[in-house]
Design a protein around this motif. Structure first.
Motif, PDB file in Angstrom:
ATOM      1  N   LEU A   4     -68.737   6.191  31.937  1.00 44.64           N
ATOM      2  CA  LEU A   4     -68.000   7.448  31.758  1.00 44.64           C
ATOM      3  C   LEU A   4     -68.416   8.432  32.837  1.00 44.64           C
ATOM      4  O   LEU A   4     -69.614   8.604  33.099  1.00 44.64           O
ATOM      5  N   PHE A   5     -67.442   9.089  33.452  1.00 46.61           N
ATOM      6  CA  PHE A   5     -67.730  10.142  34.431  1.00 46.61           C
ATOM      7  C   PHE A   5     -67.428  11.466  33.737  1.00 46.61           C
ATOM      8  O   PHE A   5     -66.311  11.678  33.240  1.00 46.61           O
ATOM      9  N   LEU A   6     -68.443  12.323  33.660  1.00 50.16           N
ATOM     10  CA  LEU A   6     -68.379  13.493  32.789  1.00 50.16           C
ATOM     11  C   LEU A   6     -68.126  14.778  33.566  1.00 50.16           C
ATOM     12  O   LEU A   6     -68.385  14.851  34.770  1.00 50.16           O
ATOM     13  N   GLU A   7     -67.626  15.758  32.829  1.00 42.92           N
ATOM     14  CA  GLU A   7     -67.262  17.052  33.435  1.00 42.92           C
ATOM     15  C   GLU A   7     -68.406  17.706  34.195  1.00 42.92           C
ATOM     16  O   GLU A   7     -68.198  18.433  35.151  1.00 42.92           O
ATOM     17  N   ASP A   8     -69.653  17.490  33.724  1.00 44.04           N
ATOM     18  CA  ASP A   8     -70.795  18.167  34.363  1.00 44.04           C
ATOM     19  C   ASP A   8     -71.282  17.441  35.625  1.00 44.04           C
ATOM     20  O   ASP A   8     -72.335  17.770  36.167  1.00 44.04           O
ATOM     21  N   GLY A   9     -70.533  16.447  36.081  1.00 42.21           N
ATOM     22  CA  GLY A   9     -70.889  15.770  37.329  1.00 42.21           C
ATOM     23  C   GLY A   9     -71.845  14.601  37.138  1.00 42.21           C
ATOM     24  O   GLY A   9     -72.222  13.940  38.114  1.00 42.21           O
ATOM     25  N   THR A  10     -72.240  14.325  35.894  1.00 43.66           N
ATOM     26  CA  THR A  10     -73.106  13.171  35.639  1.00 43.66           C
ATOM     27  C   THR A  10     -72.238  11.997  35.157  1.00 43.66           C
ATOM     28  O   THR A  10     -71.038  12.149  34.918  1.00 43.66           O
ATOM     29  N   ALA A  11     -72.885  10.847  35.023  1.00 44.09           N
ATOM     30  CA  ALA A  11     -72.194   9.682  34.450  1.00 44.09           C
ATOM     31  C   ALA A  11     -73.025   9.175  33.275  1.00 44.09           C
ATOM     32  O   ALA A  11     -74.205   9.512  33.150  1.00 44.09           O
ATOM     33  N   ALA A  12     -72.401   8.360  32.429  1.00 47.68           N
ATOM     34  CA  ALA A  12     -73.111   7.831  31.252  1.00 47.68           C
ATOM     35  C   ALA A  12     -72.537   6.463  30.884  1.00 47.68           C
ATOM     36  O   ALA A  12     -71.321   6.274  30.927  1.00 47.68           O
TER      37      ALA A  12
END
Ligand code: SF4
Length: 196
Positions: free
Chosen positions: A89-97
């Protein structure tokens, strides 16, 4: 670990966390597990359910996800591990998970095996995408697709690397691992007749 050649899979890590001797019997003595062995049956069911229940286009807005990649094969040169991540997942805060589906119910706590599978996926995502990873998610299919967030600390990543090193040590050095024989696990283990 850069100078080592052995590369293990995420499945090897899960087996090691279930019982370190699985690695010894499989890799050092070359004794395969039986097809009906519990772990593999569960894994197969899990994969089947994952495929059946995952909506390919669905993006998890509640998790602030803006884009995702599915069934990503990923490997780490630095840490000698490879595997398939159900979703990155690529997240709004610029991180991935990483997000993993489990054909399981959520029962109050997240198992260590699930946690370190996610941690190692996180490590590989960091290395391959050059992006920060500070959490992961597990979707419990049998609890109505309940999603649990697991936050990663620097010591989780260090512990993940140590686990991988321990698995590779057993394979490379052929050392018979200690284990606290656990009746619950041993009772239907395919290696119980040779395990001392
Ligand atoms: S019998 Fe028990 S200790 Fe031996 S390999 Fe199986 S689970 Fe591990």
């Amino acid at each position: 670990m850069e100078d080592r050649e052995t590369i293990i899979t995420i499945s090897d890590v899960l087996e090691y966390l279930f019982c370190p001797r699985f690695i010894y019997y499989m890799y050092c003595l070359d004794i395969p597990q039986h097809e009906e062995q519990r772990f593999k049956v569960l894994k197969g069911r899990e994969v089947h359910e994952t495929r059946r229940m995952t909506n390919q286009e669905y993006v998890r807005k509640k998790l602030y996800c803006i884009r995702k990649e599915r069934s990503v094969f990923i490997a780490s040169r630095e840490n000698h591990i490879k595997g398939i991540v159900d979703e990155v997942l690529f997240l709004e805060d610029g991180t991935a998970a990483p997000l993993e589906y489990k054909y399981a119910e959520f029962k109050d706590k997240v198992f260590k095996t699930y946690k370190f599978q996610l941690v190692l996926h996180g490590l590989m995502i960091k290395e391959n995408y050059n992006i920060e990873v500070n959490r992961g998610y597990i979707c419990y299919i049998r609890s109505n697709n309940l999603v649990k967030q697991i936050d990663f600390t620097p010591s989780d990543f260090m512990k993940g690397v140590e686990i991988v090193e321990s698995v590779i040590d057993i394979i490379d050095k052929g050392e018979y691992p200690k284990t606290s024989r656990n009746l619950r696990k041993c009772i239907d283990c395919c290696y119980r007749n040779i395990c001392v």
